[in-house]
Motif scaffolding. Structure first.
Motif, PDB file in Angstrom:
ATOM      1  N   ILE A  96     -11.904 -31.193 -14.317  1.00  0.00           N
ATOM      2  CA  ILE A  96     -10.607 -31.183 -14.478  1.00  0.00           C
ATOM      3  C   ILE A  96     -10.468 -32.298 -15.774  1.00  0.00           C
ATOM      4  CG2 ILE A  96      -8.301 -31.771 -13.993  1.00  0.00           C
ATOM      5  CD1 ILE A  96      -8.775 -30.913 -11.178  1.00  0.00           C
ATOM      6  N   ARG A 118      -8.692 -32.886 -20.319  1.00  0.00           N
ATOM      7  CA  ARG A 118      -7.757 -32.555 -21.250  1.00  0.00           C
ATOM      8  C   ARG A 118      -8.266 -31.947 -22.377  1.00  0.00           C
ATOM      9  NH1 ARG A 118      -2.684 -32.862 -20.139  1.00  0.00           N
ATOM     10  NH2 ARG A 118      -1.744 -34.437 -18.515  1.00  0.00           N
ATOM     11  N   VAL A 163     -13.010 -35.830 -19.833  1.00  0.00           N
ATOM     12  CA  VAL A 163     -13.101 -36.325 -18.204  1.00  0.00           C
ATOM     13  C   VAL A 163     -13.322 -37.224 -17.944  1.00  0.00           C
ATOM     14  CG1 VAL A 163     -14.171 -35.584 -16.062  1.00  0.00           C
ATOM     15  CG2 VAL A 163     -14.126 -33.910 -17.831  1.00  0.00           C
ATOM     16  N   LEU A 176      -3.920 -29.597 -20.096  1.00  0.00           N
ATOM     17  CA  LEU A 176      -4.751 -30.096 -18.839  1.00  0.00           C
ATOM     18  C   LEU A 176      -5.352 -28.919 -18.403  1.00  0.00           C
ATOM     19  CD1 LEU A 176      -5.704 -32.357 -17.039  1.00  0.00           C
ATOM     20  CD2 LEU A 176      -3.725 -31.769 -15.670  1.00  0.00           C
ATOM     21  N   VAL A 177      -6.684 -28.840 -18.274  1.00  0.00           N
ATOM     22  CA  VAL A 177      -7.430 -27.514 -17.748  1.00  0.00           C
ATOM     23  C   VAL A 177      -8.108 -27.851 -16.501  1.00  0.00           C
ATOM     24  CG1 VAL A 177      -7.208 -26.144 -19.834  1.00  0.00           C
ATOM     25  CG2 VAL A 177      -9.160 -27.645 -19.228  1.00  0.00           C
ATOM     26  N   GLY A 178      -8.519 -26.835 -15.829  1.00  0.00           N
ATOM     27  CA  GLY A 178      -9.373 -26.835 -14.617  1.00  0.00           C
ATOM     28  C   GLY A 178     -10.603 -25.872 -15.064  1.00  0.00           C
ATOM     29  N   SER A 228     -14.457 -24.033 -13.843  1.00  0.00           N
ATOM     30  CA  SER A 228     -15.390 -23.938 -12.733  1.00  0.00           C
ATOM     31  C   SER A 228     -16.517 -23.223 -13.467  1.00  0.00           C
ATOM     32  CB  SER A 228     -14.650 -23.100 -11.623  1.00  0.00           C
ATOM     33  OG  SER A 228     -15.650 -22.812 -10.646  1.00  0.00           O
ATOM     34  N   GLU A 274      -8.564 -22.465 -15.507  1.00  0.00           N
ATOM     35  CA  GLU A 274      -7.337 -22.750 -15.095  1.00  0.00           C
ATOM     36  C   GLU A 274      -6.466 -23.423 -15.839  1.00  0.00           C
ATOM     37  OE1 GLU A 274      -6.247 -22.754 -10.970  1.00  0.00           O
ATOM     38  OE2 GLU A 274      -8.181 -21.953 -10.194  1.00  0.00           O
ATOM     39  N   LEU A 288      -3.585 -25.638 -15.997  1.00  0.00           N
ATOM     40  CA  LEU A 288      -3.157 -26.945 -15.056  1.00  0.00           C
ATOM     41  C   LEU A 288      -1.711 -27.240 -15.518  1.00  0.00           C
ATOM     42  CD1 LEU A 288      -6.308 -28.634 -13.888  1.00  0.00           C
ATOM     43  CD2 LEU A 288      -5.076 -26.678 -12.804  1.00  0.00           C
ATOM     44  N   ASP A 289      -1.178 -27.249 -16.652  1.00  0.00           N
ATOM     45  CA  ASP A 289      -0.166 -27.767 -16.985  1.00  0.00           C
ATOM     46  C   ASP A 289       0.886 -26.502 -17.502  1.00  0.00           C
ATOM     47  OD1 ASP A 289      -1.326 -27.747 -19.497  1.00  0.00           O
ATOM     48  OD2 ASP A 289      -0.718 -29.574 -20.021  1.00  0.00           O
TER      49      ASP A 289
END
Length: 125
Positions: free
Chosen positions: A7, A9, A34, A70-72, A74, A101, A103-104
């Motif tokens: 996670i 930016r 990170v 902000l991103v996730g 995987s 993903e 996230l914001d």
């Protein structure tokens, strides 16, 4: 097992290029910042992994992600190497994302809607 979950930016806007061939595939590249866990009494440390995304997901990244979002992530870690003009070998490590993903997303939509409303209001006067 080769799996990574991060996670962070975006440090800059994603750059998308397309592969050559019969069916071009979008390839997005960007990096994220990170933060490492902080030990008591030590300074904050950060890492800047490079992320690679393919296909429709890469196109979505180009369309919706901007620097600072902000991103996730995987995916899996992949290493590679290439030779510079001088003959020196350069080794790289990248995260090949299976899933990105946003996230914001809610914040982005409300900011976009607010700026759209402001733009409409400015034009109406």
């Amino acid at each position: 097992m080769n799996q990574v979950v991060l996670i962070g930016r975006l440090t800059k806007d994603p750059v998308v290029r397309y592969t050559t061939g019969q069916e071009p595939v979008a390839v997005a590249r960007f990096s994220i910042v990170v933060e490492r866990p902080i030990r008591t009494g030590s300074e904050k440390q950060t890492d800047f992994p490079n992320i690679v995304v393919f296909g429709r997901q890469a196109e979505n990244c180009e369309q919706f992600l901007k620097k600072g979002r902000l991103v996730g992530i995987s995916g899996r870690i992949q290493t590679g190497r290439y030779a510079k003009k001088e003959g020196d070998m350069v080794y790289i490590t990248e995260v090949y994302a299976n899933k990105v993903e946003f996230l914001d997303w809610e914040n982005q939509q409300s900011e976009d809607n607010a700026s759209s409303v402001e733009a409409v209001q400015e034009r109406s006067f």
